[in-house]
Design a protein around this motif. Sequence first.
Motif, mmCIF file in Angstrom:
data_model
loop_
_atom_site.group_PDB
_atom_site.id
_atom_site.type_symbol
_atom_site.label_atom_id
_atom_site.label_comp_id
_atom_site.label_asym_id
_atom_site.label_seq_id
_atom_site.Cartn_x
_atom_site.Cartn_y
_atom_site.Cartn_z
ATOM 1 N N THR A 239 0.963 -1.217 -0.060
ATOM 2 C CA THR A 239 0.167 -0.141 0.052
ATOM 3 C C THR A 239 0.810 1.339 -0.105
ATOM 4 O OG1 THR A 239 -1.826 -1.058 0.933
ATOM 5 C CG2 THR A 239 -1.788 1.305 1.386
ATOM 6 N N LEU A 240 1.767 1.240 0.974
ATOM 7 C CA LEU A 240 2.825 2.380 0.758
ATOM 8 C C LEU A 240 3.594 2.482 -0.509
ATOM 9 C CD1 LEU A 240 4.384 4.523 2.162
ATOM 10 C CD2 LEU A 240 5.915 2.910 3.216
ATOM 11 N N ARG A 241 3.814 1.560 -0.986
ATOM 12 C CA ARG A 241 4.590 1.413 -2.395
ATOM 13 C C ARG A 241 3.657 2.358 -3.396
ATOM 14 N NH1 ARG A 241 8.722 -0.307 -5.573
ATOM 15 N NH2 ARG A 241 9.727 -1.366 -3.800
ATOM 16 N N LEU A 242 2.353 1.793 -3.314
ATOM 17 C CA LEU A 242 1.257 2.583 -4.200
ATOM 18 C C LEU A 242 1.220 3.942 -3.961
ATOM 19 C CD1 LEU A 242 -0.655 2.014 -6.594
ATOM 20 C CD2 LEU A 242 -2.177 1.321 -4.908
ATOM 21 N N ILE A 243 1.058 4.233 -2.568
ATOM 22 C CA ILE A 243 0.768 5.712 -2.421
ATOM 23 C C ILE A 243 1.982 6.461 -2.933
ATOM 24 C CG2 ILE A 243 0.922 7.261 -0.675
ATOM 25 C CD1 ILE A 243 -0.622 5.151 1.249
ATOM 26 N N LEU A 244 3.105 6.066 -2.653
ATOM 27 C CA LEU A 244 4.400 6.832 -2.796
ATOM 28 C C LEU A 244 4.691 7.100 -4.488
ATOM 29 C CD1 LEU A 244 6.874 5.926 -0.070
ATOM 30 C CD2 LEU A 244 5.544 7.935 -0.083
ATOM 31 N N THR A 245 4.230 5.946 -5.092
ATOM 32 C CA THR A 245 4.339 5.853 -6.589
ATOM 33 C C THR A 245 3.585 6.854 -7.221
ATOM 34 O OG1 THR A 245 5.262 3.463 -6.659
ATOM 35 C CG2 THR A 245 4.453 4.271 -8.657
ATOM 36 N N LEU B 91 11.949 10.892 6.514
ATOM 37 C CA LEU B 91 12.590 10.860 5.437
ATOM 38 C C LEU B 91 12.282 12.102 4.738
ATOM 39 C CD1 LEU B 91 12.171 7.457 3.953
ATOM 40 C CD2 LEU B 91 14.265 8.114 5.249
ATOM 41 N N THR B 92 13.559 12.792 4.484
ATOM 42 C CA THR B 92 13.331 14.151 3.790
ATOM 43 C C THR B 92 13.833 13.766 2.213
ATOM 44 O OG1 THR B 92 14.102 15.181 5.740
ATOM 45 C CG2 THR B 92 14.348 16.426 3.755
ATOM 46 N N SER B 93 13.023 14.343 1.460
ATOM 47 C CA SER B 93 13.192 14.204 0.010
ATOM 48 C C SER B 93 14.147 15.410 -0.688
ATOM 49 C CB SER B 93 11.958 14.146 -0.759
ATOM 50 O OG SER B 93 12.103 14.162 -2.239
ATOM 51 N N ALA B 94 14.802 15.058 -1.385
ATOM 52 C CA ALA B 94 15.746 16.285 -1.990
ATOM 53 C C ALA B 94 14.749 16.923 -2.961
ATOM 54 C CB ALA B 94 17.051 15.657 -2.812
ATOM 55 N N ALA B 95 13.463 16.350 -3.364
ATOM 56 C CA ALA B 95 12.669 16.712 -4.428
ATOM 57 C C ALA B 95 12.222 18.370 -4.350
ATOM 58 C CB ALA B 95 11.555 15.967 -4.848
ATOM 59 N N HIS C 236 1.939 9.625 -5.996
ATOM 60 C CA HIS C 236 2.423 10.749 -5.648
ATOM 61 C C HIS C 236 3.977 11.266 -6.208
ATOM 62 C CE1 HIS C 236 -0.891 12.278 -2.956
ATOM 63 N NE2 HIS C 236 -1.014 11.047 -2.711
ATOM 64 N N GLY C 237 4.494 10.340 -7.120
ATOM 65 C CA GLY C 237 5.661 10.776 -7.585
ATOM 66 C C GLY C 237 6.973 10.760 -6.717
ATOM 67 N N LEU C 238 6.838 10.080 -5.744
ATOM 68 C CA LEU C 238 8.043 9.899 -4.755
ATOM 69 C C LEU C 238 8.698 8.589 -4.686
ATOM 70 C CD1 LEU C 238 6.002 11.520 -1.693
ATOM 71 C CD2 LEU C 238 7.994 12.576 -3.288
ATOM 72 N N ILE C 239 8.947 8.164 -5.993
ATOM 73 C CA ILE C 239 9.507 6.809 -6.214
ATOM 74 C C ILE C 239 10.862 6.657 -5.675
ATOM 75 C CG2 ILE C 239 10.595 7.500 -8.676
ATOM 76 C CD1 ILE C 239 8.665 4.381 -7.824
ATOM 77 N N GLY C 240 11.465 7.952 -5.375
ATOM 78 C CA GLY C 240 12.875 7.838 -5.018
ATOM 79 C C GLY C 240 13.121 7.385 -3.309
ATOM 80 N N LEU C 241 11.865 7.596 -2.918
ATOM 81 C CA LEU C 241 11.750 7.388 -1.437
ATOM 82 C C LEU C 241 11.402 6.027 -1.135
ATOM 83 C CD1 LEU C 241 10.380 10.814 0.138
ATOM 84 C CD2 LEU C 241 12.828 9.852 -0.030
ATOM 85 N N VAL C 242 10.770 5.121 -2.250
ATOM 86 C CA VAL C 242 9.987 3.938 -2.138
ATOM 87 C C VAL C 242 10.727 2.961 -1.449
ATOM 88 C CG1 VAL C 242 8.837 1.876 -3.098
ATOM 89 C CG2 VAL C 242 8.382 4.194 -4.043
ATOM 90 N N ASP C 243 12.001 2.616 -1.622
ATOM 91 C CA ASP C 243 12.521 1.466 -1.061
ATOM 92 C C ASP C 243 12.819 1.613 0.241
ATOM 93 O OD1 ASP C 243 12.476 -0.127 -3.651
ATOM 94 O OD2 ASP C 243 14.384 0.481 -4.108
ATOM 95 N N THR C 244 13.468 3.018 0.568
ATOM 96 C CA THR C 244 13.807 2.930 2.055
ATOM 97 C C THR C 244 12.469 3.023 3.018
ATOM 98 O OG1 THR C 244 15.683 4.121 1.342
ATOM 99 C CG2 THR C 244 14.936 4.654 3.808
#
Length: 136
Positions: free
Chosen positions: A26-32, A132-136, A34-42
């Motif tokens: 569910t978290l993977r889907l939410i982040l994907t 987690l902080t995104s550099a985006a 919302h365009g936050l794919i760079g944060l997905v794995d962590t």
Amino acid sequence: MSENEPWEYTLYIPNDVRAVTVSRRTLRLILTMHGLIGLVDTAELLAAELVSNAVRHTKGPAALRVRWSATVLRIGAWDADPEPPEPPQSFDQAADLEEGRGLALVRACADVWGWQPLTRDGNRGKYVWCELTSAA
């Protein structure tokens, strides 16, 4: 919804180890979405540890909360046990243990983490979170 607008999701989960996989996906889907794919794995790893602790060490329901605000992703797990989590060991100390690596992993991978007492629907419990902080 723009990339900078805050949002929050809450997934209520039963006390069932299958909830860990449901939460991760569910978290993977939410982040994907919302365009936050760079944060997905962590984020997925951190959420799995938090939800796993909530399900394994308590008897009641739990919840996964995911919040995005001002380039910070907060992932948290609520559970029905008001007792504080065991303080994490350093990741090096916990690496050889069968159990007890969860919060050490959270401490090592997240920018910051913490916990607080939290009551939900009349149930006393706690909320363990990390950011987690995104550099985006």
